[in-house]
Design an enzyme around this catalytic site. Structure first.
Site, short mmCIF file in Angstrom:
data_model
loop_
_atom_site.label_atom_id
_atom_site.label_comp_id
_atom_site.label_asym_id
_atom_site.label_seq_id
_atom_site.Cartn_x
_atom_site.Cartn_y
_atom_site.Cartn_z
CD GLU A 1 -3.06 -0.96 2.22
OE1 GLU A 1 -2.91 -0.14 3.13
OE2 GLU A 1 -4.07 -1.65 2.08
CD GLU B 1 -3.59 -5.67 4.11
OE1 GLU B 1 -4.38 -4.79 4.50
OE2 GLU B 1 -2.35 -5.54 4.12
C1 FCB Z 1 -4.33 -1.86 5.52
C2 FCB Z 1 -2.92 -2.18 5.99
C3 FCB Z 1 -2.86 -3.18 7.09
C4 FCB Z 1 -3.99 -3.04 8.08
C5 FCB Z 1 -5.31 -2.94 7.37
C6 FCB Z 1 -6.49 -2.83 8.30
O1 FCB Z 1 -4.37 -0.58 5.00
O2 FCB Z 1 -2.16 -2.66 4.92
O3 FCB Z 1 -1.60 -3.12 7.68
O4 FCB Z 1 -3.76 -1.99 8.93
O5 FCB Z 1 -5.32 -1.86 6.49
#
Ligand code: FCB
Length: 480
Positions: free
Chosen positions: A163, A355
């Site tokens: 990210e 994620e």
């Molecule tokens: C993302 C991050 C991760 C975590 C999630 C909830 O932006 O990559 O580390 O904090 O959100």
């Protein structure tokens, strides 16, 4: 069949968020260690000093992963644990920790997916200019070389950056994440460019130094603007907005992904703020565009848009009381359909959802159980949408739930809980939540369990939970 054969079911976490042992065994400070020391930078002045103490408890945590049935675990490596100052001196004990962690996962039959950079830049490198310094790509390449030489005989799956949209916007533009900078737009774009070159150099080093053929991707934010309705006009507006980069912020996909996957910055960004870009050479662009094997994407939310009379996208505001998680992120399951679809259309790379997950405020019930029906419902809806994309031919190879366990949620500290497993930060006791048991069934049925409407999923199945619940029940005082 909802999910293809061989689909990978995993969970994710990141070094600073759960390892703890921040000053142990020779680890150097990262920007997050220093940021947490600033008064009020983090909710309640929490820090990642101890976090989930995973550094000492990783064996138990692997046992838990095995109980849940995880096929893969996405972890990140702490750069400053290996190289306390970011370059130069090597910390053997840091290398040995990841040896043990990776070997433990492999012994348990769990595939490690390793992220090289999940936001925790060695503090020393920040002092030398961090992402603003063009040398960062060489520092990152050198670090990657060491990692590849050490673990590239066992680890197959790699991600370079996590990210960049977040660590650059929140950390370098808004000052609310480490390192807490508020740079001007021109400098933010320099950091973008250096991040992209660093990605390219890391891919080169992984290819050069891994013993077994690496499978390489990255894990950007997936910024999704789902269409408000399925009308062709709304879908066209949604596609255009999701894939545009003309707003003066980094919350987009193409500013990062076009250079990486197509070898150039997106035209709309160049048109909108071209003069703000530092000089970009063809050589840089060639370095950035290394062939990669997959596009990882982190998707939690989405901002629906509809077409106005000219076909342009306009944002649809949430209705009062619309569902959100504990971070106030709106719940938009269709983001996991449209996001992968639009990204795949443009880049054509196999994808992983690196994620996706839900933040709640769960606590331990009087019977010792942790109930999180909203996480189950959230995940069920999002996975349903993902399966719709897969059914239409979008090549998604796996899904990583964020997160394995509750952990340090950056500037929000330990307040929101994203885990499948509850962590009591006083005692470090882990308690699988109901969602862990539910997810376990999803994994074992390769997604078939998503069709199961009944809540019988919540029968206690994991030995760790069953034993504890029985013990708790034996101790329970009847309520007056
Ligand atoms: C993302 C991050 C991760 C975590 C999630 C909830 O932006 O990559 O580390 O904090 O959100």
């Amino acid at each position: 069949m909802l999910f293809p054969k061989g689909f990978t079911w995993g969970a994710a976490a990141a070094a600073y968020q759960l390892e703890g042992a921040a000053a142990e065994d020779g680890r150097g400070p990262s920007v997050w260690d220093m940021f947490c020391r600033q008064d009020k930078a983090i909710f309640s002045n929490h820090t990642g000093d101890v976090a989930c103490d995973h550094y000492h408890r990783f064996e138990d945590d692997i046992a838990l992963m095995k109980q849940i049935g995880l096929q893969a675990y996405r972890l990140s490596i702490s750069w400053s644990r290996l190289l306390p100052a970011g370059t130069g001196l090597i910390n053997d004990r840091g290398f040995e920790f990841y040896d043990r962690l990776i070997d433990g996962l492999l012994d348990a039959g769990i595939t490690p997916f390793v992220t090289l950079y999940h936001w925790d830049m060695p503090y020393e490198l920040y002092c030398r200019g961090g992402w603003l310094n063009p040398s960062i790509s060489q520092w990152f390449a050198d670090y990657t070389t060491l990692v590849a030489q050490r673990y590239g005989d066992r680890v197959k799956h790699w991600m370079t950056l996590n990210e960049p949209q977040c660590y650059l916007t929140l950390g370098h533009q808004m000052g609310v994440h480490a390192p807490g900078l508020k740079l001007g737009w021109h400098d933010v774009l320099r950091c973008v460019h250096h991040s992209l070159i660093s990605h390219g150099r890391a891919v080169q080093m992984l290819r050069e130094h891994c013993k077994i053929k690496p499978i390489i991707g990255w894990a950007p934010v997936g910024e999704v603007k789902p269409p408000y309705t399925d009308s062709p006009a709304d879908v066209a507006a949604s596609r255009a907005r999701t894939m545009s980069a003309s707003k003066r912020d980094l919350w987009n996909n193409t500013l990062f992904s076009d250079p990486i996957c197509l070898g150039h910055y997106p035209e709309d960004a160049l048109r909108a703020w071209g003069r703000d870009f530092a000089k970009v050479s063809q050589k840089d662009l060639d370095t950035i565009k290394q062939p990669i094997d997959f596009y990882g994407v982190n998707i939690y939310r989405g901002q629906p848009v509809k077409a106005d009379e000219n076909g342009s996208a306009v944002e649809v505001e949430d209705v009062p009381g619309a569902p959100t998680n504990a971070m106030q992120w709106s719940i938009q399951p269709q983001a996991l359909y449209w996001g992968p679809k639009f990204i795949y259309e443009r880049y054509g790379l196999p994808m992983y959802i690196t994620e996706n997950g839900f933040a709640g405020y769960e606590w331990v019930d009087t019977d010792g159980m942790v109930r999180d029906p909203q996480r189950i419902d959230y995940t069920r809806r999002y996975l349903g949408e993902l399966s719709r994309a897969i059914a239409e031919g979008i090549d998604v190879r796996g899904y990583f739930h964020w997160s394995l366990m509750d952990n340090f949620e950056w500037s929000d500290g330990y307040r929101p809980r994203f885990g499948l497993v509850h962590v009591d930060y006083q005692t470090q006791q882990r308690r699988p939540k109901e969602s862990a048991m539910w997810y376990s069934r999803v994994i074992h049925s390769n997604g078939g369990h998503l069709r199961e409407p009944r809540r019988e999923a919540l029968r206690i199945t994991l030995p760790a939970v069953r034993d504890r619940a029985q013990a708790a029940e034996a101790e329970l005082e009847p309520l007056a």
